[in-house]
Design a protein around this motif. Sequence first.
Motif, short mmCIF file in Angstrom:
data_model
loop_
_atom_site.label_atom_id
_atom_site.label_comp_id
_atom_site.label_asym_id
_atom_site.label_seq_id
_atom_site.Cartn_x
_atom_site.Cartn_y
_atom_site.Cartn_z
N SER A 36 0.83 -1.21 0.00
CA SER A 36 0.00 0.00 0.00
C SER A 36 0.86 1.26 0.00
CB SER A 36 -0.91 0.02 1.22
OG SER A 36 -1.80 -1.06 1.19
N ILE A 37 1.94 1.22 0.74
CA ILE A 37 2.84 2.37 0.80
C ILE A 37 3.53 2.57 -0.55
CG2 ILE A 37 4.95 3.27 1.85
CD1 ILE A 37 4.00 1.80 4.45
N TYR A 38 4.03 1.49 -1.14
CA TYR A 38 4.67 1.59 -2.46
C TYR A 38 3.69 2.14 -3.50
CZ TYR A 38 8.75 -1.08 -0.86
OH TYR A 38 9.88 -1.50 -0.21
N ARG A 39 2.44 1.70 -3.46
CA ARG A 39 1.44 2.20 -4.41
C ARG A 39 1.18 3.69 -4.20
NH1 ARG A 39 -2.61 -2.92 -3.81
NH2 ARG A 39 -1.51 -4.28 -5.26
N ALA A 40 1.10 4.11 -2.94
CA ALA A 40 0.86 5.53 -2.65
C ALA A 40 2.04 6.38 -3.11
CB ALA A 40 0.60 5.71 -1.16
N VAL A 41 3.25 5.88 -2.95
CA VAL A 41 4.43 6.60 -3.41
C VAL A 41 4.42 6.69 -4.93
CG1 VAL A 41 6.96 6.48 -3.60
CG2 VAL A 41 5.85 6.06 -1.40
N LYS A 42 4.12 5.57 -5.59
CA LYS A 42 4.11 5.55 -7.06
C LYS A 42 3.05 6.49 -7.63
CE LYS A 42 4.07 2.44 -10.99
NZ LYS A 42 4.02 1.07 -11.46
N SER A 43 1.88 6.54 -6.99
CA SER A 43 0.81 7.40 -7.48
C SER A 43 1.05 8.88 -7.15
CB SER A 43 -0.53 6.97 -6.89
OG SER A 43 -0.61 7.31 -5.52
#
Length: 76
Positions: A36-43
Amino acid sequence: MDTFIPLQKPVKQFLNLESLIEYTRQIYDLPISKISIYRAVKSGSLPSMKVNGRLLFRISDVERWIEGACEKKEDS
């Protein structure tokens, strides 16, 4: 005569990935995964910086990110 000013330990301003997971669990009672953190960073919804290959997160940015997610849920 010089006055002695004791040094104070700086307040922690940044969290690494593991610290961020623990911080959200302890402070907000939110079980957030690494994915979830990686997705939030990527977005781009969770600002971060990379130092020596490690992701770092400013605590104030994390708080805004969580509050923004809570506001979106309330609006729904």
